[in-house]
Design a protein around this motif. Structure first.
Motif, PDB file in Angstrom:
ATOM      1  N   ILE A 243       0.841  -1.203   0.000  1.00 59.97           N
ATOM      2  CA  ILE A 243       0.000   0.000   0.000  1.00 59.97           C
ATOM      3  C   ILE A 243       0.873   1.248   0.000  1.00 59.97           C
ATOM      4  CG2 ILE A 243      -1.603   1.367   1.372  1.00 59.97           C
ATOM      5  CD1 ILE A 243      -3.174  -0.945   1.978  1.00 59.97           C
ATOM      6  N   SER A 246       2.361   1.814  -3.411  1.00 57.50           N
ATOM      7  CA  SER A 246       1.351   2.267  -4.364  1.00 57.50           C
ATOM      8  C   SER A 246       0.950   3.705  -4.072  1.00 57.50           C
ATOM      9  CB  SER A 246       0.115   1.382  -4.282  1.00 57.50           C
ATOM     10  OG  SER A 246       0.468   0.041  -4.262  1.00 57.50           O
ATOM     11  N   THR A 247       0.881   4.047  -2.767  1.00 58.84           N
ATOM     12  CA  THR A 247       0.523   5.411  -2.420  1.00 58.84           C
ATOM     13  C   THR A 247       1.541   6.392  -2.985  1.00 58.84           C
ATOM     14  OG1 THR A 247      -0.413   4.559  -0.377  1.00 58.84           O
ATOM     15  CG2 THR A 247      -0.090   6.917  -0.520  1.00 58.84           C
ATOM     16  N   PHE A 250       1.165   6.539  -6.596  1.00 64.12           N
ATOM     17  CA  PHE A 250      -0.091   7.203  -6.938  1.00 64.12           C
ATOM     18  C   PHE A 250       0.038   8.718  -6.803  1.00 64.12           C
ATOM     19  CE2 PHE A 250      -4.216   8.984  -5.799  1.00 64.12           C
ATOM     20  CZ  PHE A 250      -4.946   8.586  -6.885  1.00 64.12           C
ATOM     21  N   LEU A 251       0.836   9.161  -5.845  1.00 58.72           N
ATOM     22  CA  LEU A 251       1.025  10.604  -5.685  1.00 58.72           C
ATOM     23  C   LEU A 251       2.008  11.135  -6.718  1.00 58.72           C
ATOM     24  CD1 LEU A 251       1.153  10.806  -1.808  1.00 58.72           C
ATOM     25  CD2 LEU A 251      -0.692  11.511  -3.292  1.00 58.72           C
ATOM     26  N   GLY A 252       2.523  10.251  -7.574  1.00 59.82           N
ATOM     27  CA  GLY A 252       3.445  10.701  -8.616  1.00 59.82           C
ATOM     28  C   GLY A 252       4.862  10.832  -8.112  1.00 59.82           C
ATOM     29  N   LEU A 253       5.143  10.313  -6.886  1.00 59.87           N
ATOM     30  CA  LEU A 253       6.471  10.502  -6.311  1.00 59.87           C
ATOM     31  C   LEU A 253       7.186   9.180  -6.077  1.00 59.87           C
ATOM     32  CD1 LEU A 253       5.355  13.252  -3.899  1.00 59.87           C
ATOM     33  CD2 LEU A 253       7.049  13.526  -5.666  1.00 59.87           C
ATOM     34  N   LEU A 266      -2.328   3.502 -11.711  1.00 59.04           N
ATOM     35  CA  LEU A 266      -3.498   4.223 -11.214  1.00 59.04           C
ATOM     36  C   LEU A 266      -3.301   5.724 -11.351  1.00 59.04           C
ATOM     37  CD1 LEU A 266      -4.698   2.563  -7.907  1.00 59.04           C
ATOM     38  CD2 LEU A 266      -6.012   3.022  -9.931  1.00 59.04           C
ATOM     39  N   GLY A 284      -6.050  -1.221  -9.745  1.00 58.77           N
ATOM     40  CA  GLY A 284      -6.622  -1.029  -8.410  1.00 58.77           C
ATOM     41  C   GLY A 284      -7.079  -2.348  -7.825  1.00 58.77           C
ATOM     42  N   ILE A 287      -4.077  -4.407  -6.668  1.00 56.78           N
ATOM     43  CA  ILE A 287      -3.551  -3.992  -5.358  1.00 56.78           C
ATOM     44  C   ILE A 287      -4.472  -4.510  -4.256  1.00 56.78           C
ATOM     45  CG2 ILE A 287      -3.016  -2.032  -3.877  1.00 56.78           C
ATOM     46  CD1 ILE A 287      -2.454  -0.428  -6.376  1.00 56.78           C
ATOM     47  N   PHE A 288      -5.767  -4.281  -4.451  1.00 58.42           N
ATOM     48  CA  PHE A 288      -6.746  -4.675  -3.441  1.00 58.42           C
ATOM     49  C   PHE A 288      -6.685  -6.185  -3.172  1.00 58.42           C
ATOM     50  CE2 PHE A 288     -11.241  -6.231  -3.051  1.00 58.42           C
ATOM     51  CZ  PHE A 288     -11.333  -6.027  -1.697  1.00 58.42           C
ATOM     52  N   VAL A 291      -3.426  -7.173  -1.353  1.00 57.79           N
ATOM     53  CA  VAL A 291      -3.417  -6.740   0.041  1.00 57.79           C
ATOM     54  C   VAL A 291      -4.414  -7.546   0.869  1.00 57.79           C
ATOM     55  CG1 VAL A 291      -3.963  -4.801   1.535  1.00 57.79           C
ATOM     56  CG2 VAL A 291      -2.599  -4.440  -0.488  1.00 57.79           C
TER      57      VAL A 291
END
Lengths: 311, 319
Positions: A243, A246-247, A250-253, A266, A284, A287-288, A291
């Motif tokens: 997670i 992916s976070t 997902f934030l582009g960083l 995503l 998505g 990932i789900f 996890v």
């Protein structure tokens, strides 16, 4: 064995007489099997693992084949998961990205478990001021705002590491170390608590009385018995690390755009949500599923390894 | 209680100092030099660069730099945003209310979900209700906030056209309509964050109530003829909440992490999206200040958790 004397007339060799012998592993498997969802999750996770490992041979489509005629195509036979805005095949990208996502999860778990076990073991063995200092450090890390600091560290160190280890390796190492480095605290606390109670147990005392050195006691007697909860925590850590990665992506960083981890997919898909939702839904869901499966396996392992909490 | 509050406040100071040391260490270890672009600029002689470095104290020992930075942070002198050309604290004060509003309401939602569901599950363990609740809880905390957010947008904004998916800080409405529009635009971010937290809290509440409900004093309470309702609400829940508060306090940093993601998805103009935007724009003073504010918020909420602790279990406050 001819000639061997039995201890008493009634004593017979045990094997074969008590019916089936149950080894600890069989007993563990028996308990784990009762958690149906955990078994199902193992199966799903195994499939996903096989999928990302064998995927490229079964689905030999390049992840960066640009095909503008098939731009944002819906799922079809030619592209089972559809395509993105450049017409790149999503299934191939997800197979490749899944490798990175799952590898980050496992590697970050290793980092957090190793660091946590070390810190917990040292403070459980040393006690006194070392223990107090290490626990203060653990509490401090627990109250750090993790995601902002993750972002800060990645922002500051990204470019240097890229020069050192190359763009892919650099960001991989950075993300693994940073995610693992902010997640070791629960493991450290668990290990310390286990050490504090185990070191007073009779079998450890017996080892001590026989003259076992502290490292010997720790490695042969305390640590193996403390590992149960650590394994459970480690399993859940894999899910959390997936997670976290992916976070970041997902934030582009997180990873750069040419490494399509599930989170990155995503991130790229979120601006096309209205026209091609499939682009966001597949990664998505992956990932789900990963996890959820890992969390269920952790729950099943808890039933196995933490007998106090059995159903 | 007042005494207890003061003690907790005194404990919060070292952790704040510790966090500030961590942030500053990260900054000090980081490669790169604020004057690096001056170094490559041929029109600026090295002497001027050295003078600038000396003026901003970049060559001082680390301890001196840390103390100077800390004093500046404490005095509210948080620097100047390189991108927006405003003081950093103005930016943060503009963004903070939205963040606190969304986080606060989502935690209320999480409590509204977690308390009844957790208690009911624990009252009838392994019943159908418990199993369904447990499965939903697992799904709830396995769904990452960024994916739930996208799913909500897809369902409620794009397919059904019920809710707007961009959050506006200043709505162009007044009175009841303002309230209605505000409700409509904040429902998705609050749901995403609240349901994620609520799912894991449900499991904490259930486990903890299950531990307490089998204790002897609960049997006594039932034996003296109290109604089940009173037994559960007055005798069980209050004691069961003590470990829950601890677990929730440990999750506070994760809550802020979730808030950053939610703000980014729904474009809520809070400090989370301020952080992301300034990272993408390389706006170091804002990044440092926002990280520091997040740390302060974590400490503040830990303090609140400690006070709750003291209220739930008065023995703690008197120890």
């Amino acid at each position: 064995m001819a000639g061997s004397t039995l201890a008493s007339p009634s004593a017979e060799p045990l094997d074969g007489r008590l019916g089936k012998q149950v080894t600890p592993a069989q007993e563990a498997w028996r308990r784990f099997r009762r958690h149906k969802l955990a078994v199902l999750s193992c199966f799903i996770l195994l499939l996903m693992g096989l999928g990302v490992i064998l995927g490229p041979t079964l689905w030999p489509v390049a992840i960066n084949d640009i095909d503008f005629s098939a731009r944002l195509a819906e799922p079809s036979l030619a592209h089972p998961f559809g395509t993105d805005d450049l017409g790149q095949d999503l299934l191939a990208r997800m197979i490749y990205g899944g490798r990175i996502s799952l590898a980050v999860g496992l590697a970050a778990m290793m980092v957090s478990v190793i660091v946590g076990t070390l810190v917990g073991a040292i403070s459980g063995v040393a006690r006194g001021s070392v223990d107090a200092a290490l626990m203060w450090l653990t509490d401090l890390f627990l109250s750090l705002p993790q995601l902002p600091l993750l972002l800060l560290v990645i922002y500051l160190f990204r470019d240097t590491l890229k020069e050192w280890v190359g763009p892919e390796g650099g960001i991989f190492v950075l993300i693994v170390v940073v995610i693992g480095g902010f997640r070791w605290m629960p493991v450290a606390r668990l290990v310390r608590a286990q050490f504090l109670s185990l070191r007073e147990k009779e079998f450890v005392e017996a080892a001590r009385a026989l003259g076992a050195s502290t490292p010997h006691q720790v490695i042969h007697h305390i640590l193996p018995n403390a590992l149960g909860p650590v394994i459970v925590a480690g399993t859940i850590d894999v899910a959390n690390a997936i997670i976290a990665e992916s976070t970041l992506s997902f934030l582009g960083l997180g990873f750069p755009p040419d490494i399509p981890t599930w989170g990155r997919l995503l991130y790229d898909a979120k601006d096309y949500l209205d026209t091609s939702p499939h682009w966001a839904l597949f990664p998505g869901a992956a990932i789900f599923l990963a996890v959820l499966a890992i969390n269920f396996i952790g729950d099943g392992l808890r039933d196995v390894l933490d007998p106090r909490r059995v159903l | 209680m007042g005494n207890y509050l003061i003690r907790r406040l005194l404990i919060a100071v070292p952790s704040l100092l510790g966090i500030s040391i961590v942030i500053f260490t990260i900054l000090a270890l980081a490669p790169g030099d604020p004057f690096s672009d001056l170094a490559t600029n041929p029109s600026i002689p090295p002497a001027v660069r050295m003078a600038l470095r000396a003026k901003f104290g970049l060559d001082d020992p680390v301890m001196v730099r840390y103390l100077r930075w800390l004093v500046a942070m404490l005095q509210g002198d948080w620097g100047f945003s390189l991108v927006s050309r405003v003081d950093v604290d103005t930016l943060i004060w503009q963004a903070l209310p939205s963040t606190l509003y969304v986080i606060g309401l989502s935690q209320v939602l999480a409590l509204i979900v977690a308390l009844p569901v957790g208690i009911l599950s624990a009252m009838r363990p392994y019943s159908i209700f418990d199993q369904i609740a447990n499965t939903f809880a697992f799904i709830g905390f396995s769904l990452p906030t960024f994916f739930t957010g996208l799913l909500f947008i897809l369902a409620f904004s794009i397919k059904l056209h019920w809710l707007p998916f961009v959050y506006q800080a200043e709505l162009p409405y007044h009175g009841w309509q303002w309230l209605w529009e505000q409700f409509k635009q904040s429902i998705m971010p609050i749901m995403v964050l609240g349901l994620f937290q609520g799912a894991s809290w449900t499991r904490y509440v259930r486990a903890s109530v299950l531990d307490v409900i089998q204790l002897d004093y609960v049997t006594t309470a039932r034996a003296k003829g109290l109604r089940e309702r009173v037994v559960i609400l007055k005798h069980v829940v209050r004691n069961a909440l003590i470990p829950v508060v601890t677990l929730v306090a440990l999750q506070i940093p994760a809550i802020f992490g979730g808030a950053i993601v939610t703000e980014q998805i729904f474009r809520v103009p809070g400090i989370g999206s301020l952080l992301i935007n300034s990272i993408l724009a390389n706006d170091t003073p804002v990044i440092m200040a926002v990280t520091f504010v997040f740390s302060c918020l974590v400490i503040l909420f830990n303090l609140i958790a400690d006070l709750l602790y003291g209220w739930l279990d008065p023995r703690i406050a008197f120890r």
